[in-house]
Write a protein that holds these residues in place. Structure first.
Motif, PDB file in Angstrom:
ATOM      1  N   ASP A 121      11.043  52.903  23.148  1.00 56.01           N
ATOM      2  CA  ASP A 121       9.901  53.270  22.303  1.00 56.01           C
ATOM      3  C   ASP A 121      10.182  54.413  21.346  1.00 56.01           C
ATOM      4  O   ASP A 121       9.273  54.839  20.622  1.00 56.01           O
ATOM      5  CB  ASP A 121       8.704  53.660  23.180  1.00 56.01           C
ATOM      6  CG  ASP A 121       8.268  52.538  24.114  1.00 56.01           C
ATOM      7  OD1 ASP A 121       8.284  51.374  23.679  1.00 56.01           O
ATOM      8  OD2 ASP A 121       7.920  52.834  25.276  1.00 56.01           O
ATOM      9  N   LYS A 123      11.695  54.720  18.537  1.00 55.05           N
ATOM     10  CA  LYS A 123      11.615  54.487  17.097  1.00 55.05           C
ATOM     11  C   LYS A 123      10.190  54.355  16.581  1.00 55.05           C
ATOM     12  O   LYS A 123       9.967  54.371  15.372  1.00 55.05           O
ATOM     13  CB  LYS A 123      12.404  53.224  16.738  1.00 55.05           C
ATOM     14  CG  LYS A 123      13.916  53.395  16.812  1.00 55.05           C
ATOM     15  CD  LYS A 123      14.603  52.147  16.286  1.00 55.05           C
ATOM     16  CE  LYS A 123      16.117  52.313  16.287  1.00 55.05           C
ATOM     17  NZ  LYS A 123      16.799  51.118  15.753  1.00 55.05           N
ATOM     18  N   THR A 124       9.223  54.197  17.466  1.00 55.27           N
ATOM     19  CA  THR A 124       7.833  54.049  17.036  1.00 55.27           C
ATOM     20  C   THR A 124       7.288  55.382  16.533  1.00 55.27           C
ATOM     21  O   THR A 124       7.857  56.449  16.794  1.00 55.27           O
ATOM     22  CB  THR A 124       6.957  53.534  18.183  1.00 55.27           C
ATOM     23  OG1 THR A 124       6.965  54.507  19.252  1.00 55.27           O
ATOM     24  CG2 THR A 124       7.490  52.216  18.731  1.00 55.27           C
ATOM     25  N   ASP A 125       6.172  55.312  15.800  1.00 58.91           N
ATOM     26  CA  ASP A 125       5.568  56.543  15.265  1.00 58.91           C
ATOM     27  C   ASP A 125       5.106  57.479  16.380  1.00 58.91           C
ATOM     28  O   ASP A 125       5.180  58.703  16.239  1.00 58.91           O
ATOM     29  CB  ASP A 125       4.390  56.194  14.360  1.00 58.91           C
ATOM     30  CG  ASP A 125       4.828  55.493  13.081  1.00 58.91           C
ATOM     31  OD1 ASP A 125       6.000  55.681  12.697  1.00 58.91           O
ATOM     32  OD2 ASP A 125       4.024  54.745  12.496  1.00 58.91           O
TER      33      ASP A 125
END
Length: 258
Positions: A121, A123-125
């Motif tokens: 996770d 790379k998610t915002d």
């Protein structure tokens, strides 16, 4: 001791009321806990994003993450933005810690569980979030000039201290719940008394009418009682007719002489 109908209804209402208030209080507390935890996590994500963006700006110019010379200064500057941060780390794509600050910061290599969450996770915002013991860990990625991942930022804070602060609100919630329960109890007492007073009066009058009919009388059902019990007039007529028929049969029966 026999309980009156009003008392039985009151007890039933109080049990239902207590259950409803208790359920609402528990659900409200759990919702508040999740909301507070997410709000605090969002606050720390801002700090982590700030450090990530600062490092990413340098990396995007072609400077290798390992070659940055002011990492410790950047981490210390980000760390002092919030005193509740217990650890702040900057690591490369292999999980090797390049710079760290704070009492709970990891040196050397990040734990496998952190890396697994980061690769899943990071790379998610919102980044990755994982609980490690009594700490909450936030992990955000740092991109390179080619759109890949050069490394990441890991931030930790005490989840136990946060939840302890939330639990500190329980006495206030209990007092508020007790006040609400007492208020609802008084209101329900008044409502039940007002409703049951008329209901019991109607029931008593209906019972008197039925008793008079069973004694052979022909009682008149008042309009308000007829509206309360629409079938009462017919029932009284049938009982009265049956009683009169029984008396007539007894009168007509021959008297045996010994």
């Amino acid at each position: 001791m026999r309980l009156t109908l009003s008392t039985k209804i009151m007890l039933l209402l109080q049990v239902a009321l207590c259950f409803a208030l208790a359920s609402t209080a528990v659900l409200s507390y759990l919702k508040m806990e999740r909301m507070v935890e997410e709000t605090v996590a969002s606050r720390f994500r801002v700090v982590a994003h700030g450090l990530s963006s600062e490092v990413e700006g340098a990396v995007s110019l072609g400077v290798a993450l390992n070659a940055l010379r002011n990492l410790d200064e950047m981490i210390q500057r980000a760390l002092v933005r919030d005193l509740q941060i217990t650890g702040l780390m900057l690591f490369n794509d292999r999980g090797e810690v390049l710079g760290a600050a704070g009492g709970s910061a990891v040196r050397g290599t990040l734990p496998d569980t952190w890396l697994a969450a980061f690769h899943r996770d990071g790379k998610t915002d919102r980044g990755a979030k994982i609980v490690d013991g009594g700490s909450q860990v936030l992990l955000l990625s740092i991109g390179n000039a080619y759109g890949g991942v050069a490394g990441g930022v890991a931030l930790t804070y005490s989840l136990d201290a946060l939840r302890a602060g939330i639990r500190g609100t329980i006495p206030e919630l209990a007092i508020s719940g007790a006040i609400n329960l007492a208020t609802c109890y008084v209101i329900s007492l008044i409502v039940v008394w007002l409703v049951m007073r008329r209901l019991q009066r109607s029931l008593r009058e209906a019972a008197v009418i039925v008793e008079a009919a069973t004694d052979g009388g022909r009682p008149v059902v008042p309009p308000e009682i007829a509206a309360f019990a629409p079938g009462l007039a017919g029932f009284v007529d049938r009982v009265s007719a049956r009683r009169r028929q029984g008396r007539d049969e007894r009168k007509a029966a021959p008297v045996e002489v010994a």
